[in-house]
Every structure is written in C-alpha cells, then in structure tokens.
Write an enzyme that holds these catalytic residues in place. Structure first.
Site, PDB file in Angstrom:
ATOM      1  N   CYS A   1     -47.593  -1.646 -98.790  1.00  0.00           N
ATOM      2  CA  CYS A   1     -47.740  -0.558 -97.835  1.00  0.00           C
ATOM      3  C   CYS A   1     -46.407   0.175 -97.731  1.00  0.00           C
ATOM      4  O   CYS A   1     -45.371  -0.344 -98.118  1.00  0.00           O
ATOM      5  CB  CYS A   1     -48.120  -1.109 -96.472  1.00  0.00           C
TER       6      CYS A   1
ATOM      7  N   ARG B   1     -47.045   4.025-102.250  1.00  0.00           N
ATOM      8  CA  ARG B   1     -47.032   2.566-102.088  1.00  0.00           C
ATOM      9  C   ARG B   1     -48.384   2.025-101.637  1.00  0.00           C
ATOM     10  O   ARG B   1     -48.654   0.838-101.756  1.00  0.00           O
ATOM     11  CB  ARG B   1     -45.976   2.180-101.051  1.00  0.00           C
TER      12      ARG B   1
ATOM     13  N   TRP C   1     -52.191  -0.204 -97.943  1.00  0.00           N
ATOM     14  CA  TRP C   1     -52.915  -0.697 -99.126  1.00  0.00           C
ATOM     15  C   TRP C   1     -53.582  -1.975 -98.657  1.00  0.00           C
ATOM     16  O   TRP C   1     -52.918  -2.986 -98.434  1.00  0.00           O
ATOM     17  CB  TRP C   1     -51.934  -0.959-100.264  1.00  0.00           C
TER      18      TRP C   1
ATOM     19  N   ASN D   1     -45.500  -4.300 -93.733  1.00  0.00           N
ATOM     20  CA  ASN D   1     -45.755  -4.368 -95.168  1.00  0.00           C
ATOM     21  C   ASN D   1     -45.611  -5.829 -95.557  1.00  0.00           C
ATOM     22  O   ASN D   1     -44.563  -6.420 -95.318  1.00  0.00           O
ATOM     23  CB  ASN D   1     -44.724  -3.500 -95.911  1.00  0.00           C
ATOM     24  N   GLY D   2     -46.665  -6.436 -96.106  1.00  0.00           N
ATOM     25  CA  GLY D   2     -46.584  -7.856 -96.479  1.00  0.00           C
ATOM     26  C   GLY D   2     -47.816  -8.589 -96.013  1.00  0.00           C
ATOM     27  O   GLY D   2     -48.871  -7.983 -95.773  1.00  0.00           O
TER      28      GLY D   2
ATOM     29  N   GLU E   1     -48.970  -2.072-123.594  1.00  0.00           N
ATOM     30  CA  GLU E   1     -48.559  -1.018-122.665  1.00  0.00           C
ATOM     31  C   GLU E   1     -49.471   0.216-122.790  1.00  0.00           C
ATOM     32  O   GLU E   1     -49.904   0.790-121.787  1.00  0.00           O
ATOM     33  CB  GLU E   1     -47.084  -0.648-122.951  1.00  0.00           C
TER      34      GLU E   1
ATOM     35  N   LYS F   1     -51.925   1.663-119.778  1.00  0.00           N
ATOM     36  CA  LYS F   1     -51.852   3.030-119.244  1.00  0.00           C
ATOM     37  C   LYS F   1     -53.228   3.677-119.245  1.00  0.00           C
ATOM     38  O   LYS F   1     -53.576   4.397-118.315  1.00  0.00           O
ATOM     39  CB  LYS F   1     -50.870   3.880-120.071  1.00  0.00           C
TER      40      LYS F   1
ATOM     41  N   GLU G   1     -55.070   2.154-116.307  1.00  0.00           N
ATOM     42  CA  GLU G   1     -54.510   2.525-115.001  1.00  0.00           C
ATOM     43  C   GLU G   1     -54.799   3.956-114.597  1.00  0.00           C
ATOM     44  O   GLU G   1     -55.191   4.212-113.470  1.00  0.00           O
ATOM     45  CB  GLU G   1     -52.973   2.406-115.061  1.00  0.00           C
TER      46      GLU G   1
ATOM     47  N   HIS H   1     -60.063 -11.606-136.127  1.00  0.00           N
ATOM     48  CA  HIS H   1     -60.488 -12.932-135.661  1.00  0.00           C
ATOM     49  C   HIS H   1     -61.512 -12.857-134.528  1.00  0.00           C
ATOM     50  O   HIS H   1     -61.656 -13.805-133.762  1.00  0.00           O
ATOM     51  CB  HIS H   1     -59.266 -13.751-135.222  1.00  0.00           C
TER      52      HIS H   1
ATOM     53  N   LYS I   1     -47.708   1.095-105.996  1.00  0.00           N
ATOM     54  CA  LYS I   1     -46.538   1.090-106.864  1.00  0.00           C
ATOM     55  C   LYS I   1     -45.845  -0.250-106.921  1.00  0.00           C
ATOM     56  O   LYS I   1     -45.488  -0.751-107.972  1.00  0.00           O
ATOM     57  CB  LYS I   1     -45.573   2.169-106.381  1.00  0.00           C
TER      58      LYS I   1
END
Ligand code: F6R
Length: 608
Positions: A2, A27, A74, A100-101, A481, A485, A488, A504, A603
């Site tokens: 948050c 955030r 969040w 936040n937490g 990566e 992306k 995301e 395989h 983030k």
C-alpha cells in the site's frame, strides 16, 4: 504494497495528500482514502477503484485542515470495499490509522477488543491498530501507539493521528518503509521517497522498531521503549523529472527509453579501462573476505531473479565461482546449505521485497556474508547488507520493472569482473569486458531508435493469447523476463523456456496459433538455437527472432527478425531485453491494457 502519505504544517493538507497519492498509487490501487483534521472537524473520504474515484468524490467538497493522512490500498485482508479502505478509525472517531503491511495476530487482538466492546466496521487487519491505540490512549498519542505496537506481530509502516492530540503525526515501522521529511512548510511522511521529493530531497529513513513524532517544525525519533534515537537525514539523489511522465504516454515507455541512462548510471565511475577491472566502492570493506569465498548464491524474486539467472553464468565464467540462483520466497523453507565461504548476493529494485528480506534475515542469522544489488538508496535491504552496489537507475514508477532490470544485469557483470580480477581473469580479458560494457548504452540507444519497427511487429502479433519465449545460457533469464513482461502488462500467456528444453514436452503446444520469440544472438549456442527454431517451424509455429546485426541467414527461417548490435556473449542479455520490453509494451498498448498499473499487481511486494 500500500502507499501512505501524511502532512502536518502551515499549508492546506488535502492538495498535498492528493498529490502524494497520485505518486503512491503505483504501490496499490484498488481503493484509497484521506482524512483531514480542522480543529474538531474531521473529514474522512474513501472510494473504491482508482484514485480518480476518490478525486471525483472530493471534487466540490470543502475540506480545510492542515493535518491529514492519505492511503492507497492493495487488498490483503478483506475485499475491495469502502469499509476496508484506509484510513481506519477507532470507535470514537478520534484516532485514524493508515497502514502498509500485515498484522499477523490481528484476529486474536480483534476478538479481545470486541470482547471489551470495540466495534469494528471492516474486515481488515489494520482496523485492530486504531482500536488498540484507542484502548491505550490517555491523551498522548505516541505513548498509545508504542503500547499498541508492543502487542502486534507482523509487518507495518503506519501513520496515526488523533483529534485529541492533534499537533503531530506518529509514524512507526517494522519491515515496511517509512520516510520523513521536514521543511519550512511542515512535516511530510510517505512510504516512498519519490512521493515527497518535490518538497525536499533530505529524508529520514525510519528503521525497524522506531517511532517518530512528526510535527510542523521537526521530528523526534525513539525506539518502542521511548529511548531517543539520533538520526541524520539522507540526501536522495533522484530528480523530480525522473519521477514524472514528461510527455510519454506511459511510465513504462518512458522507463524503457531510460535504459541507456540507467546503464550509464550503473557504469559511471566504475570502469577501470587501463587495469581491465572495476572500482566498486561499496565492496572495498569486504574485499578480503571476497577473496575467501568459494560459492555464491544469488537471492531475489520475480524479474530480479531473472537478472540473477544471467548473473549465474557471468559469475561462473568470469568470476570463476560456482553460483546458484535462489528464489526469495523459497529460500528459508528449504534448509539451505551454505557456510562462511559462501557469498549471498541479494538483488532488488525496491529493496523492500518481503520475501527477499526474509531470506536476508536467514543469511544474517547464520552469519553469512551478504552483498546487495539495490536501486532504492536507503531501502531496508540496502541498509542491512554487509556491502552493496547501487544500480542508480532513478525512480521506477511503472509496476513492471524495465530500466532497473538491465541495470541489475550490468551490475552483476561488474561484480563478476571484480571477483574475476581477484582470481583467474587476466588484465587483457578484463579490458575486453570493460570496453564492451562501455559500449552498451549507445547500443541500447540504437535499438530504441528502431522501436517503430518493433511496434509494427507487436501490432501484427497482438491478438495471439500465447507466446513462447526461448533463450539459452546467458539468455535463458531474458526469455523468462520477456515472458513475464507479456503476462504482467499485456495479460497474455508467456512461456519462458530454455531453448533446449522445448523438445522435452512443451513443443506439443506449438502450432500456427502459438508464436515464439527466440533470442538467437550469434554466440556459443547459436547453432543449437537454430535447431530449436527449425523444430518450431516444422510444427507450423511462427518465429520472431532477436538476432545479431549482420545475420542474414536468420531471415530465411524466422517470420520476423529484430536485430541487436554485436557484443560479448555475456552482455547480449542486456541488448536482447530491449526488444522484449518494447514488444510487451506495444502488445499491451494494442490490447488496450492498463500498462503502468496492471491489474492485481503492486510495485513493491512487502508481504510474504
Ligand atoms: C517484474 C517485477 C517484479 C519484481 C519483483 C521483485 O517486472 O517488477 O517481478 O521484479 O517483485 O521486486 P524487487 O526487485 O523490488 O525486489
């Protein structure tokens, strides 16, 4: 996850809080709220959805007051509702808390408080804090906050205000960041330095177990037992412009365009051309210990762990030291085997990722040697390391990491060179790497200069729901990566794989509806990569190849080719990243996605 912001001083609080929330909203962005005090009048406004919803609600409202708090959420405990949005109040609407937490023992505390008659209106863990502070409040807010925090387990960055003790904001932290800045206008608190950068670049970073009493004139810091702490403000070197969109459609595109500057920053002053080595001031204090290590574990999460995958190859080939990548969220749940000769390298953009911090705690408890590759100066990780290399990429606002990723890879190259020169790497070989590293920013600029052609390819492929992204050896991490992306920001399935593994099993997925992005620079595994592409072609799969300039042969077997300049094999990952970041960005644009703040993400992941 948050974002928190608070102000106390001479100015009207609301515009400053809203401005801060605009920055903090990366955030967390499923709901937001503000509370402002004007003597005895309290205005509390909350809204679900994006910050614009809160802006719409407060439009036309008269909300005077020179002290207030703002929060962008969040969700962790409880759904996305106005009741669950912060700030949370106590029963008497005297105390207001933003957090936040996570409060791990909230249910037990809630049961006890409810038994004592406290009335809860939300499903959140945070609300126990406002009632617990109420329970201990006898007129002095910091005292009540200290007593309340002594009861809770978990992680928090909190800010609290009380109508009956109105001339202060009390903030505290345990494993979730809080920064404080005081200037002539008043005191500012936030969870992110960039949020209050426009007011001052001198900031105090609160440490775990500290409480600060912030007023319009200054700030006093103590531990939970009320022992005074002397702390000096740190000068944050980020510029305001770096934290603004400056004309770009999205922060993600702006930050992709900043790859070259970010690389220049991480390399600046560190390359010793004549000696064929690097100067890493942050490693000087442990350089003798580094001579003694015989194993490395790199610990990180998400994209940072993919940069670590590249580092594994670099550190083994150039540093001459066996290296493994460990995922932060797994590390302490398996009995990791390491000893005093093992170096643990932690990679994190934010320096606040809870899983990575938990792994660091484990390493520190076992007296392991730690080295951080971190972007945010003053972050928890940065401050807890034995030694470190800052990436100096500047603030990264888009939720998906871009410019900091290539900086992490470059920092790993620097560390590999440093360790290699302490061991088996000759001066001429070192000079070769130094020379090639210095070419990277210009080479990346060159690729960015051709971004229109990548956009055109992305537009042609944007409707596919699945992509395979393959790379081998140094570029395996880049395949992961590139796939991440796509997931995301474009919400399409990306399967990142080692090229050699495709046959395989996963090859069964490939047909003309399942295109592949293949990273195929002209390097030691080029021939093998070509065989893989042939296997894909034989199943009707389309191939977009990322290949070295001058390779005409690839055009015969790939549907589309994106060229990158030639460089050392170990540095091709930096170059190959650029087309993949651009590709994901432009696919996301073509699909109409929410790019800077993708759904469900935040983030900085400060929960385990
Ligand atoms: C990917 C991304 C995340 C982060 C991960 C670790 O684009 O942004 O996967 O890389 O959450 O974050 P840091 O590097 O801050 O520890």
């Amino acid at each position: 996850m948050c974002g928190i912001i608070g102000y106390i001083g001479k100015k009207q609080a609301l515009p400053l809080l809203m401005d801060g929330l605009r920055h903090e909203s990366y955030r967390g962005y499923d709901s937001s709220g503000v509370v402002v005090f004007d003597h005895d009048n309290v205005t509390l406004v909350k809204a679900t959805g994006k910050l614009e919803k809160l802006e719409e609600k407060i439009q036309g409202m008269d909300i005077p007051g020179k002290i207030g708090l703002g929060h962008t959420r969040w969700a962790t405990h409880g759904g996305v509702t106005e009741e669950n949005a912060h700030p949370h109040a106590d029963c008497k609407q005297n105390i207001f808390v933003i957090h936040n937490g996570i409060i791990e023992n909230y249910q037990q505390i809630k049961d006890e408080l409810q038994a004592k008659g406290h009335r809860f209106i939300s499903e959140t863990d945070t609300e126990v804090l406002s009632h617990l502070v109420e329970h201990f409040f006898t007129g002095n807010l910091e005292e009540a906050v200290g007593k309340a925090l002594a009861q809770v387990r978990g992680a928090y960055g909190i800010a609290v205000i009380a109508k009956q003790d109105p001339d202060k904001i009390v903030v505290a932290r345990l494993s979730a960041p809080i920064v404080i800045s005081v200037n002539n206008d008043g005191g500012f608190i936030a969870s992110d330095p960039g949020t209050i950068l426009s007011h001052s670049n001198k900031m105090i970073f609160l440490d775990d177990g500290e409480i600060a009493i912030v007023t319009g004139e200054g700030c006093k810091i103590t531990d939970l037992k009320n022992n005074a702490k002397d702390k000096v403000a740190t000068e944050v070197e980020w510029t305001l412009q770096e934290a603004e969109k400056t004309g770009y459609a999205h922060f993600m595109l702006k930050e992709i365009m900043e790859h070259p500057a970010s690389l220049e920053n991480v390399l600046r002053g560190r390359l010793l051309m004549d000696e064929g080595g690097v100067k890493l001031g942050g490693l000087e204090s442990i350089q003798d210990k580094l001579r003694d290590i015989n194993r490395i574990q790199i610990i990180a999460c998400g994209g940072s762990a993919y940069a670590a995958q590249v580092g594994e190859y670099m550190l083994e080939e150039y540093g001459g030291i066996p290296t493994e990548v460990e995922i932060g969220s797994e590390f302490r749940y398996r009995k990791p085997v390491f000893d005093g000769h093992t170096l643990s390298i932690f990679i994190s953009q934010s320096g606040e990722t809870a899983d990575t911090l938990a792994a660091l705690k484990e390493v520190k408890e076992r007296k392991g040697l730690s080295l951080g590759i971190v972007n945010v100066v003053g972050s928890t990780l940065a401050r807890q390391m034995d030694a470190g290399v800052y990436t100096h990429s500047g603030p990264e606002i888009a939720v998906a990491s871009t410019k900091t990723f290539t900086a992490q890879v470059a920092a790993l190259a620097l560390v590999s060179l440093f360790l290699g020169r302490q061991r088996q790497l000759s001066g001429p070989a070192g000079r070769d790497v130094v020379g090639k590293l210095s070419e990277l920013p210009a080479q990346v600029r060159e690729i960015l200069g051709r971004r229109n052609s990548i956009e055109e390819i992305a537009r042609r492929y944007h409707q596919y729901p699945n992509f395979c992204v393959i790379g081998r050896k140094y570029n395996y991490g880049i395949a992961l990566e590139g796939a991440l992306k796509l997931k995301e920001v474009a919400y399409v399935h990306g399967e990142g794989m080692r090229g050699g593994e495709l046959k395989h099993g996963s090859l069964a997925l490939i047909n003309n509806e399942f295109p592949t992005l293949a990273i195929v620079p002209t390097d030691s595994v080029y021939e093998k990569n070509i065989s893989t592409i042939q296997q894909i072609r034989a199943r009707g799969g389309k191939v977009i190849a990322i290949a070295t300039e001058g390779n005409r042969e690839i055009q015969k077997i790939a549907d589309d080719v994106i060229y990158i300049p030639e460089n050392l094999e170990m540095l091709t990952p930096v170059l190959a990243t650029i087309p993949l970041h651009l590709f994901a960005y432009y696919v996301a644009v073509a699909r109409g996605c929410e790019i800077d703040k993708p759904r469900n993400l935040a983030k900085s992941v400060t929960v385990e």
